[in-house]
Write a protein that holds these residues in place. Sequence first.
Motif, PDB file in Angstrom:
ATOM      1  N   GLN A 101     107.611  99.522 148.148  1.00 53.18           N
ATOM      2  CA  GLN A 101     107.303  99.088 146.783  1.00 53.18           C
ATOM      3  C   GLN A 101     108.315  99.664 145.800  1.00 53.18           C
ATOM      4  OE1 GLN A 101     104.564  97.019 146.182  1.00 53.18           O
ATOM      5  NE2 GLN A 101     104.413  96.993 148.410  1.00 53.18           N
ATOM      6  N   GLY A 102     108.289  99.137 144.591  1.00 47.55           N
ATOM      7  CA  GLY A 102     109.072  99.729 143.520  1.00 47.55           C
ATOM      8  C   GLY A 102     108.331 100.917 142.921  1.00 47.55           C
ATOM      9  N   PRO A 103     109.053 101.827 142.288  1.00 47.44           N
ATOM     10  CA  PRO A 103     108.390 102.982 141.672  1.00 47.44           C
ATOM     11  C   PRO A 103     107.431 102.563 140.555  1.00 47.44           C
ATOM     12  CG  PRO A 103     110.750 103.356 141.913  1.00 47.44           C
ATOM     13  CD  PRO A 103     110.509 101.912 142.214  1.00 47.44           C
ATOM     14  N   ARG A 119     117.263 108.022 149.529  1.00 50.64           N
ATOM     15  CA  ARG A 119     116.134 107.896 148.594  1.00 50.64           C
ATOM     16  C   ARG A 119     116.498 108.095 147.120  1.00 50.64           C
ATOM     17  NH1 ARG A 119     112.195 112.115 151.573  1.00 50.64           N
ATOM     18  NH2 ARG A 119     113.101 113.336 149.892  1.00 50.64           N
ATOM     19  N   PHE A 131     105.323 104.119 137.174  1.00 53.32           N
ATOM     20  CA  PHE A 131     105.335 105.199 136.203  1.00 53.32           C
ATOM     21  C   PHE A 131     104.014 105.945 136.212  1.00 53.32           C
ATOM     22  CE2 PHE A 131     106.517 107.351 132.395  1.00 53.32           C
ATOM     23  CZ  PHE A 131     105.458 107.299 131.497  1.00 53.32           C
ATOM     24  N   PHE A 162     109.659  98.682 137.156  1.00 51.60           N
ATOM     25  CA  PHE A 162     110.489  98.248 138.273  1.00 51.60           C
ATOM     26  C   PHE A 162     109.942  96.992 138.933  1.00 51.60           C
ATOM     27  CE2 PHE A 162     113.519 101.674 139.023  1.00 51.60           C
ATOM     28  CZ  PHE A 162     112.958 102.736 138.349  1.00 51.60           C
ATOM     29  N   GLY A 163     110.858  96.229 139.531  1.00 51.47           N
ATOM     30  CA  GLY A 163     110.472  95.161 140.421  1.00 51.47           C
ATOM     31  C   GLY A 163     110.172  95.716 141.808  1.00 51.47           C
ATOM     32  N   GLN A 164     109.859  94.804 142.743  1.00 50.25           N
ATOM     33  CA  GLN A 164     109.466  95.218 144.083  1.00 50.25           C
ATOM     34  C   GLN A 164     110.656  95.569 144.965  1.00 50.25           C
ATOM     35  OE1 GLN A 164     106.361  95.920 143.584  1.00 50.25           O
ATOM     36  NE2 GLN A 164     105.444  94.708 145.209  1.00 50.25           N
ATOM     37  N   GLY A 165     111.839  95.180 144.558  1.00 48.99           N
ATOM     38  CA  GLY A 165     113.026  95.541 145.303  1.00 48.99           C
ATOM     39  C   GLY A 165     113.532  94.437 146.226  1.00 48.99           C
ATOM     40  N   GLN A 199     106.322 106.082 144.321  1.00 48.60           N
ATOM     41  CA  GLN A 199     106.869 104.941 145.035  1.00 48.60           C
ATOM     42  C   GLN A 199     106.215 104.850 146.411  1.00 48.60           C
ATOM     43  OE1 GLN A 199     111.133 104.960 145.771  1.00 48.60           O
ATOM     44  NE2 GLN A 199     111.178 102.748 146.087  1.00 48.60           N
ATOM     45  N   MET A 217     118.357  99.427 149.172  1.00 48.18           N
ATOM     46  CA  MET A 217     117.356  98.706 148.377  1.00 48.18           C
ATOM     47  C   MET A 217     117.885  98.630 146.954  1.00 48.18           C
ATOM     48  SD  MET A 217     114.618  97.624 149.926  1.00 48.18           S
ATOM     49  CE  MET A 217     113.408  97.492 148.613  1.00 48.18           C
ATOM     50  N   LEU A 245     109.132 110.565 142.634  1.00 44.33           N
ATOM     51  CA  LEU A 245     110.441 110.708 142.001  1.00 44.33           C
ATOM     52  C   LEU A 245     110.284 111.265 140.601  1.00 44.33           C
ATOM     53  CD1 LEU A 245     111.846 107.184 142.939  1.00 44.33           C
ATOM     54  CD2 LEU A 245     112.566 109.339 143.952  1.00 44.33           C
ATOM     55  N   TYR A 270     107.424 109.272 138.766  1.00 43.01           N
ATOM     56  CA  TYR A 270     107.127 107.968 139.331  1.00 43.01           C
ATOM     57  C   TYR A 270     106.594 108.138 140.751  1.00 43.01           C
ATOM     58  CZ  TYR A 270     109.864 105.963 135.509  1.00 43.01           C
ATOM     59  OH  TYR A 270     110.329 105.598 134.264  1.00 43.01           O
ATOM     60  N   LEU A 294     106.497 108.444 148.031  1.00 37.81           N
ATOM     61  CA  LEU A 294     107.653 109.197 147.553  1.00 37.81           C
ATOM     62  C   LEU A 294     107.448 109.431 146.056  1.00 37.81           C
ATOM     63  CD1 LEU A 294     110.563 110.280 148.178  1.00 37.81           C
ATOM     64  CD2 LEU A 294     111.384 108.027 147.433  1.00 37.81           C
ATOM     65  N   PHE A 345     116.768  97.679 143.026  1.00 40.65           N
ATOM     66  CA  PHE A 345     115.635  97.481 142.134  1.00 40.65           C
ATOM     67  C   PHE A 345     116.124  97.071 140.752  1.00 40.65           C
ATOM     68  CE2 PHE A 345     112.173  98.953 144.697  1.00 40.65           C
ATOM     69  CZ  PHE A 345     112.747  99.864 145.571  1.00 40.65           C
ATOM     70  N   LYS A 391     109.297 104.372 129.434  1.00 38.05           N
ATOM     71  CA  LYS A 391     109.107 104.233 130.864  1.00 38.05           C
ATOM     72  C   LYS A 391     109.911 103.060 131.399  1.00 38.05           C
ATOM     73  CE  LYS A 391     105.143 101.111 130.776  1.00 38.05           C
ATOM     74  NZ  LYS A 391     103.759 100.904 131.239  1.00 38.05           N
ATOM     75  N   LEU A 392     110.286 103.187 132.667  1.00 33.25           N
ATOM     76  CA  LEU A 392     110.933 102.097 133.388  1.00 33.25           C
ATOM     77  C   LEU A 392     109.864 101.302 134.128  1.00 33.25           C
ATOM     78  CD1 LEU A 392     113.934 104.072 134.866  1.00 33.25           C
ATOM     79  CD2 LEU A 392     114.132 102.152 133.287  1.00 33.25           C
ATOM     80  N   MET A 416     117.647 107.405 143.588  1.00 29.28           N
ATOM     81  CA  MET A 416     117.833 106.198 142.783  1.00 29.28           C
ATOM     82  C   MET A 416     119.127 106.346 141.982  1.00 29.28           C
ATOM     83  SD  MET A 416     115.767 103.520 142.596  1.00 29.28           S
ATOM     84  CE  MET A 416     114.064 104.001 142.645  1.00 29.28           C
TER      85      MET A 416
END
Lengths: 114, 116
Positions: A41-43, B43, A45, B106-109, A37, B89, A90, A35, A88, B91, B103-104, B45
């Motif tokens: 922002q969110g990660p 960092r 894929f 994600f939202g913006q957090g 990031q 944060m 991940l 991922y 970043l 998510f 796959k995941l 998750m």
Amino acid sequence: ETGVTQSPTHLIKTRGQQVTLRCSSQSGHNTVSWYQQALGQGPQFIFQYYREEENGRGNFPPRFSGLQFPNYSSELNVNALELDDSALYLCASSLTGQPTTREFFGPGTRLTVL
Amino acid sequence: AQTVTQSQPEMSVQEAETVTLSCTYDTSESDYYLFWYKQPPSRQMILVIRQEAYKQQNATENRFSVNFQKAAKSFSLKISDSQLGDAAMYFCAYRSRIQGAQKLVFGQGTRLTINP
């Protein structure tokens, strides 16, 4: 909490260069996902590898490529780096085939492109 | 394509109080997973809680619980007795159960601050 490791921790490159990031998956896991990031922002894929083959890809150009090795560790390669690649990165390992599988994330690699 | 929306960029709460983080998602699938992840300054998750869509009962993990409203496509996280270590944060994420790349999305957090 997790046995997922990533190297290096931080990396600084210049535009146009190439970079390789590494991920060692949790023991017993056969799948690795990557991922990106961006800051704040969110990660997002990038792609997933299962049994050494790409098993799905997000909306990233071909200059993002990867490998998975027989021990299920993985590499992410990015060619022709652009400023927007600063982020970043991940990796997450999981066990495909187990209905209740969950992802275990590594601590990430912070890439800065100047 | 599935999307996840977190409408609260930042939230703050007094230590020991309760806070609720909101998440909505969009999907045409009927079977999926929903997650809340915590990302501290380190960092990494960290999975906080998981909900399987076919289960009507809301998931709970100690001080963390969810309010899963499948018809409304809403998945909020409630943190009770907030602690300083909860600052991070958060998510919200979606994962399909359909075969293929799991796959995941994600939202913006939401950045959660705990005030002592």
